[in-house]
Scaffold this active site. Sequence first.
Site, mmCIF file in Angstrom:
data_model
loop_
_atom_site.group_PDB
_atom_site.id
_atom_site.type_symbol
_atom_site.label_atom_id
_atom_site.label_comp_id
_atom_site.label_asym_id
_atom_site.label_seq_id
_atom_site.Cartn_x
_atom_site.Cartn_y
_atom_site.Cartn_z
ATOM 1 C CB THR A 75 -41.305 -29.842 8.594
ATOM 2 O OG1 THR A 75 -42.284 -29.326 7.694
ATOM 3 C CG2 THR A 75 -39.955 -29.913 7.911
ATOM 4 C CG ASP A 118 -55.213 -34.901 5.466
ATOM 5 O OD1 ASP A 118 -54.316 -34.115 5.069
ATOM 6 O OD2 ASP A 118 -56.271 -35.098 4.822
ATOM 7 C CE1 TYR A 135 -47.320 -27.965 5.770
ATOM 8 C CE2 TYR A 135 -48.405 -29.731 4.542
ATOM 9 C CZ TYR A 135 -48.441 -28.741 5.511
ATOM 10 O OH TYR A 135 -49.596 -28.538 6.243
ATOM 11 N N GLY A 191 -43.505 -36.702 -6.231
ATOM 12 C CA GLY A 191 -43.932 -37.429 -5.027
ATOM 13 C C GLY A 191 -45.393 -37.202 -4.669
ATOM 14 C CG HIS A 192 -49.453 -35.293 -6.797
ATOM 15 N ND1 HIS A 192 -50.042 -34.854 -7.946
ATOM 16 C CD2 HIS A 192 -50.241 -34.855 -5.780
ATOM 17 C CE1 HIS A 192 -51.133 -34.186 -7.663
ATOM 18 N NE2 HIS A 192 -51.280 -34.172 -6.339
ATOM 19 C CB ALA A 201 -47.140 -24.111 9.337
ATOM 20 C CG ASP A 213 -39.961 -15.884 12.995
ATOM 21 O OD1 ASP A 213 -40.014 -17.034 13.474
ATOM 22 O OD2 ASP A 213 -39.731 -15.655 11.801
ATOM 23 C CB ALA A 246 -43.380 -14.140 10.522
HETATM 24 P P1 NAD Z 1 -50.888 -20.227 5.364
HETATM 25 O O1 NAD Z 1 -49.617 -20.454 4.633
HETATM 26 O O2 NAD Z 1 -52.046 -19.607 4.661
HETATM 27 O O3 NAD Z 1 -50.619 -19.317 6.650
HETATM 28 C C1 NAD Z 1 -49.503 -19.493 7.476
HETATM 29 C C2 NAD Z 1 -49.353 -18.262 8.352
HETATM 30 O O4 NAD Z 1 -48.247 -18.461 9.239
HETATM 31 C C3 NAD Z 1 -49.071 -16.978 7.555
HETATM 32 O O5 NAD Z 1 -49.853 -15.909 8.050
HETATM 33 C C4 NAD Z 1 -47.589 -16.717 7.806
HETATM 34 O O6 NAD Z 1 -47.240 -15.353 7.771
HETATM 35 C C5 NAD Z 1 -47.431 -17.296 9.213
HETATM 36 N N1 NAD Z 1 -46.043 -17.699 9.501
HETATM 37 C C6 NAD Z 1 -45.220 -18.459 8.722
HETATM 38 N N2 NAD Z 1 -44.024 -18.592 9.315
HETATM 39 C C7 NAD Z 1 -44.091 -17.946 10.505
HETATM 40 C C8 NAD Z 1 -43.181 -17.735 11.573
HETATM 41 N N3 NAD Z 1 -41.946 -18.245 11.536
HETATM 42 N N4 NAD Z 1 -43.601 -17.027 12.648
HETATM 43 C C9 NAD Z 1 -44.854 -16.514 12.688
HETATM 44 N N5 NAD Z 1 -45.762 -16.653 11.696
HETATM 45 C C10 NAD Z 1 -45.380 -17.365 10.626
HETATM 46 O O7 NAD Z 1 -51.282 -21.642 5.976
HETATM 47 P P2 NAD Z 1 -52.716 -22.297 6.236
HETATM 48 O O8 NAD Z 1 -53.147 -23.006 5.024
HETATM 49 O O9 NAD Z 1 -53.601 -21.291 6.844
HETATM 50 O O10 NAD Z 1 -52.316 -23.396 7.315
HETATM 51 C C11 NAD Z 1 -52.323 -23.064 8.696
HETATM 52 C C12 NAD Z 1 -52.009 -24.304 9.503
HETATM 53 O O11 NAD Z 1 -52.981 -25.308 9.231
HETATM 54 C C13 NAD Z 1 -50.659 -24.924 9.184
HETATM 55 O O12 NAD Z 1 -50.083 -25.385 10.383
HETATM 56 C C14 NAD Z 1 -50.996 -26.090 8.261
HETATM 57 O O13 NAD Z 1 -50.042 -27.114 8.374
HETATM 58 C C15 NAD Z 1 -52.333 -26.507 8.825
HETATM 59 N N6 NAD Z 1 -53.256 -27.187 7.904
HETATM 60 C C16 NAD Z 1 -53.564 -26.604 6.703
HETATM 61 C C17 NAD Z 1 -54.500 -27.216 5.879
HETATM 62 C C18 NAD Z 1 -54.925 -26.594 4.545
HETATM 63 O O14 NAD Z 1 -55.727 -27.183 3.829
HETATM 64 N N7 NAD Z 1 -54.455 -25.411 4.195
HETATM 65 C C19 NAD Z 1 -55.101 -28.421 6.262
HETATM 66 C C20 NAD Z 1 -54.727 -28.999 7.492
HETATM 67 C C21 NAD Z 1 -53.821 -28.351 8.292
HETATM 68 O O1 DAU Z 2 -54.361 -32.215 3.409
HETATM 69 C C1 DAU Z 2 -54.061 -31.038 4.088
HETATM 70 C C2 DAU Z 2 -53.074 -30.211 3.296
HETATM 71 O O2 DAU Z 2 -53.803 -29.656 2.212
HETATM 72 C C3 DAU Z 2 -52.408 -29.119 4.124
HETATM 73 O O3 DAU Z 2 -51.607 -29.713 5.104
HETATM 74 C C4 DAU Z 2 -51.551 -28.198 3.250
HETATM 75 O O4 DAU Z 2 -51.057 -27.118 4.015
HETATM 76 C C5 DAU Z 2 -52.430 -27.665 2.128
HETATM 77 O O5 DAU Z 2 -51.656 -26.863 1.248
HETATM 78 C C6 DAU Z 2 -53.069 -28.806 1.358
HETATM 79 O O6 DAU Z 2 -52.042 -29.579 0.682
HETATM 80 P P1 DAU Z 2 -52.241 -30.080 -0.826
HETATM 81 O O7 DAU Z 2 -50.906 -30.291 -1.407
HETATM 82 O O8 DAU Z 2 -53.243 -31.182 -0.868
HETATM 83 O O9 DAU Z 2 -52.962 -28.755 -1.436
HETATM 84 P P2 DAU Z 2 -52.798 -27.955 -2.806
HETATM 85 O O10 DAU Z 2 -53.845 -26.894 -2.783
HETATM 86 O O11 DAU Z 2 -51.408 -27.528 -3.057
HETATM 87 O O12 DAU Z 2 -53.177 -29.038 -3.899
HETATM 88 C C7 DAU Z 2 -54.394 -29.751 -3.844
HETATM 89 C C8 DAU Z 2 -54.377 -30.781 -4.963
HETATM 90 O O13 DAU Z 2 -54.444 -30.108 -6.223
HETATM 91 C C9 DAU Z 2 -53.121 -31.613 -5.004
HETATM 92 O O14 DAU Z 2 -53.462 -32.936 -5.428
HETATM 93 C C10 DAU Z 2 -52.249 -30.934 -6.063
HETATM 94 C C11 DAU Z 2 -53.301 -30.415 -7.041
HETATM 95 N N1 DAU Z 2 -52.970 -29.174 -7.778
HETATM 96 C C12 DAU Z 2 -52.483 -28.111 -7.085
HETATM 97 C C13 DAU Z 2 -52.226 -26.919 -7.720
HETATM 98 C C14 DAU Z 2 -51.671 -25.730 -6.967
HETATM 99 C C15 DAU Z 2 -53.240 -29.085 -9.135
HETATM 100 O O15 DAU Z 2 -53.713 -30.057 -9.770
HETATM 101 N N2 DAU Z 2 -53.011 -27.898 -9.784
HETATM 102 C C16 DAU Z 2 -52.503 -26.808 -9.130
HETATM 103 O O16 DAU Z 2 -52.329 -25.749 -9.770
#
Ligand code: NAD
Ligand code: DAU
Length: 332
Positions: free
Chosen positions: A151, A122, A148, A273-274, A80, A58, A34
Amino acid sequence: MSHLLVTGGAGFIGSNFVHHVVATTDHRVTVLDALTYAGNRASLAGLPEDRVRLVHGDITDAPLVDELFAEVDAVVHYAAESHNDNSLHDPRPFLDTNIIGTYTLLEAARKHTRRFHHISTDEVYGDLELDDPARFTESTPYNPSSPYSSTKAGSDLLVRAWVRSFGVQATISNCSNNYGPFQHVEKFIPRQITNVIRGIRPKLYGAGENVRDWIHADDHSSAVLTILERGTIGETYLIGADGERNNKEVVELILELMGQERDAYDHVTDRAGHDLRYAIDSTKLRSELGWSPSYGDFESGLRATIGWYVENENWWAAAKDKTEAFYAAKGQ
Ligand code: NAD
Ligand code: DAU
């Protein structure tokens, strides 16, 4: 050769997966994305046009999803709303995309009898104490904390129900925190790297003792391909690379690798809720499917990631000011 539909393939992990598939297989890929604030066409730039096609649409659009499922052999579902902080500000898009979007895809997988792999996190397991020797396994009870993660947990349960009730050919993976190129600057590691590049002090939530279990996005991709090729239908696999570090250690390492004083950061308002600690036991994936990570060394992976953000300011510059304004309004 197969044709894969990759939802969310213009996002962080999805685009890394598309690059991995092009480099290591001869599959064709259709990306359905999307292009929300988190999606970026530029993350797919340079990939061969005869193998990678981007459809801007979408996952809740059932007629479009139906059309695309008819064209492909298998589906990998990354799309997502992915950021915890955004879900605390406005949960609604998380319900639409993560729940209704996954439901829409499952109905198409059922109708077209397509192999379906669901990408999850996780975070569905809640969190662990810092001194708990336990790590998450496939049998850990679900206990999500945020809009998040709740869901995502709901979407996992939909997949399980569609496997059991309708015989959908699905697998699920739950991965730990990813790092690497193409990650949005709202997330912890790219936020701090781009802060240092811009001369802004990194921002650590609370005391910085929270632990995340880091894995390079390319290792996540190789694990997903392994599950797609050899996983057992109906099974869940945890993906992790034994990369536990607390946030303070990560910020200090980023500062050191970028030539700054290790203590040149600010403590800011903590996340509501960290979750305290995540840790993955990936024994099942390693022993049953023979997968192992390639990026054993977090420090060298982080150095390469810093190099990518330094070299690719054009990719992230447009999102930086808006992202920092969002955080500043919350005292973060
Ligand atoms: P991201 O936010 O970087 O990318 C999400 C992508 O989905 C974007 O390109 C966005 O445009 C697209 N999108 C959002 N809503 C949409 C919709 N309704 N229809 C079509 N496309 C849509 O996310 P990410 O960090 O790359 O995470 C990808 C997947 O991996 C997610 O399902 C997330 O839960 C999972 N995941 C992420 C992490 C992490 O560390 N980032 C770890 C474990 C699992
Ligand atoms: O564990 C997998 C998850 O990891 C994925 O499902 C999520 O999509 C992904 O965003 C990530 O979630 P977190 O909440 O762990 O990631 P985030 O990068 O937002 O934050 C990582 C840690 O760092 C968390 O303990 C919050 C902290 N943080 C985050 C930001 C943005 C900071 O201390 N300072 C910051 O500016």
